[in-house]
Scaffold this active site. Structure first.
Site, PDB file in Angstrom:
ATOM      1  CB  THR A 238      -0.905   0.027   1.252  1.00 48.19           C
ATOM      2  OG1 THR A 238      -0.077  -0.068   2.420  1.00 48.19           O
ATOM      3  CG2 THR A 238      -1.913  -1.091   1.251  1.00 48.19           C
ATOM      4  CB  ALA A 239       4.415   1.716   0.395  1.00 47.71           C
ATOM      5  NE  ARG A 240       4.139   7.181  -3.799  1.00 45.07           N
ATOM      6  CZ  ARG A 240       3.116   7.579  -3.029  1.00 45.07           C
ATOM      7  NH1 ARG A 240       2.248   6.694  -2.569  1.00 45.07           N
ATOM      8  NH2 ARG A 240       2.944   8.856  -2.737  1.00 45.07           N
ATOM      9  CG  ASP A 264      -4.203   1.047  -2.625  1.00 43.26           C
ATOM     10  OD1 ASP A 264      -5.200   1.042  -3.371  1.00 43.26           O
ATOM     11  OD2 ASP A 264      -3.838   2.056  -1.992  1.00 43.26           O
ATOM     12  CD  GLU A 269      -0.182   3.915  -8.562  1.00 41.12           C
ATOM     13  OE1 GLU A 269      -0.508   5.064  -8.187  1.00 41.12           O
ATOM     14  OE2 GLU A 269       0.157   3.031  -7.786  1.00 41.12           O
ATOM     15  CG  HIS A 287      -2.417   5.117  -5.203  1.00 42.53           C
ATOM     16  ND1 HIS A 287      -1.166   5.410  -5.681  1.00 42.53           N
ATOM     17  CD2 HIS A 287      -2.440   5.629  -3.938  1.00 42.53           C
ATOM     18  CE1 HIS A 287      -0.469   6.067  -4.764  1.00 42.53           C
ATOM     19  NE2 HIS A 287      -1.219   6.208  -3.695  1.00 42.53           N
ATOM     20  N   GLY A 289      -5.541   4.083  -0.803  1.00 40.41           N
ATOM     21  CA  GLY A 289      -5.197   3.937   0.619  1.00 40.41           C
ATOM     22  C   GLY A 289      -5.720   5.064   1.489  1.00 40.41           C
ATOM     23  CB  SER A 290      -4.983   8.515   1.793  1.00 39.55           C
ATOM     24  OG  SER A 290      -4.692   8.867   0.448  1.00 39.55           O
TER      25      SER A 290
HETATM   26  C1  DGY Z   1       0.201   9.532  -0.262  1.00 38.24           C
HETATM   27  O1  DGY Z   1      -0.245  10.362   0.532  1.00 38.24           O
HETATM   28  O2  DGY Z   1       1.388   9.431  -0.517  1.00 38.24           O
HETATM   29  C2  DGY Z   1      -0.807   8.643  -0.925  1.00 38.24           C
HETATM   30  O3  DGY Z   1      -0.180   7.687  -1.698  1.00 38.24           O
HETATM   31  C3  DGY Z   1      -1.792   9.438  -1.753  1.00 38.24           C
HETATM   32  O4  DGY Z   1      -1.126  10.312  -2.551  1.00 38.24           O
END
Ligand code: DGY
Length: 321
Positions: A238-240, A264, A269, A287, A289-290
């Site tokens: 869920t990071a990059r 995610d 992307e 993507h 996550g937030s």
């Molecule tokens: C972040 O905050 O880095 C999330 O991946 C959304 O951009």
């Protein structure tokens, strides 16, 4: 009254955030909410004192070099800042901020969704029912892996990693982690520190990635490191996307070395990777996550807090360059 600073907001933010931004800044928004090309981004920035972008806008060294002298702050609406060349920003005297903390809960929730979706074959089951192809049941049907009692490995025990660890404990998992340094006891909460990724990977039934994307972590999940995991482990990202060499991940998923992956984020992307989406043993999200109402407000407010500090001659709380 002094003129309000001119602020470019590159993507569609929540109504509450836009309302506050319009109160305090002379704002231009991107009404179409599409990603600007590099040339458009440079052209749009010319008439502004500040920009509030998302991870979708890439402030490379070339873009930063083309910013007007008056634009002195990039107040990101993201915790990740790999889309900004921080060294170039620093050299150019452009302040860069991010939005840590406020998205940790939302992102940790998505990590749990990815873990469970992968372990319990969530995407496969959902697709079968939706397609009207659920025509059989037996105790041998759609059997997944249970996470209770398993080891939850966290690569990067920062803010999001710590919340994900807390949620994993709620599923009866034991937590292992690797960081540059061990956390103090009150933050580690009994999690087992490994001073190498080899140690962590060997002890992760589920490996969840929570480290930033840097030149040191790009491709950190590859054929050699995947081989270190226990057989039939689960990978959660869920990071990059670029933490993972996706071809190596596909090989590990096809061979059964990995039981499944919950992702995610992707190298490409938006869009993702068709080789990954063609597999059954993956649970995939775009993507998000937030992407909760609460967190989107909080991220926008945090970016505005950083701008307010900057324009009131205070040090922005979340300055990263
Ligand atoms: C972040 O905050 O880095 C999330 O991946 C959304 O951009």
């Amino acid at each position: 009254m002094p003129a309000k600073p001119r602020l470019l907001i590159t993507r569609k933010l929540t109504d509450a955030v836009l309302k506050r931004a319009a109160r305090d800044y002379d704002v231009m928004i991107n009404a179409e909410d599409r990603v600007f090309s590099t040339d458009e981004l440079i052209a749009k920035c010319q008439d502004f004192d500040a920009v509030l972008p998302c991870h979708s806008e890439h402030f490379t060294a070339d873009v930063i070099a083309a910013l007007p002298d008056r634009l002195k702050i990039i107040a990101n609406h993201s915790v990740g800042v790999d889309h900004v060349d921080l060294a170039a920003a620093k050299d150019a005297g452009v302040v860069v901020t991010n939005t840590p903390d406020v998205l940790s809960d939302a992102t940790a929730e998505i990590a749990m969704l990815c873990m469970l979706g992968a372990a319990r074959r969530g995407a496969e089951g959902d697709a079968m029912v939706r397609a009207g192809k659920w025509d059989f049941w037996s105790p041998a049907f759609m059997v997944g892996r249970q996470v209770t009692g398993k080891r939850f490995g966290v690569l990067g025990m920062g803010r999001v990693g710590q919340v994900a660890a807390e949620r994993a404990r709620g599923f009866g998992m034991t937590v292992h982690y690797h960081n540059r340094k061990p956390l103090p006891d009150h933050l580690a909460k009994g999690a087992v520190f490994h001073d190498s990724i080899e140690g962590l990977f060997a002890n992760s039934d589920v490996l969840s990635l929570h480290c930033p994307a840097t030149k040191d972590t790009t491709g950190i999940i590859n054929k050699d490191t995947l081989a270190l995991l226990p057989d039939r482990a689960i990978l959660v990202n869920t990071a990059r996307g670029n933490l993972v060499k996706e071809d190596d991940l596909v090989t590990a998923l096809e061979s059964g070395k990995l039981f499944a992956a919950g992702l995610d984020v992707f190298c490409e992307e938006p869009g993702g990777n068709p080789k990954i989406s063609g597999l059954k043993n993956v649970f995939l999200l775009p993507h998000i996550g937030s992407a909760t109402e609460e967190t989107r407000d909080a991220m926008g407010f945090r970016a505005l807090d950083n701008l307010d500090a900057y324009f009131n001659d205070r040090e922005p709380g979340d300055r990263v360059a």
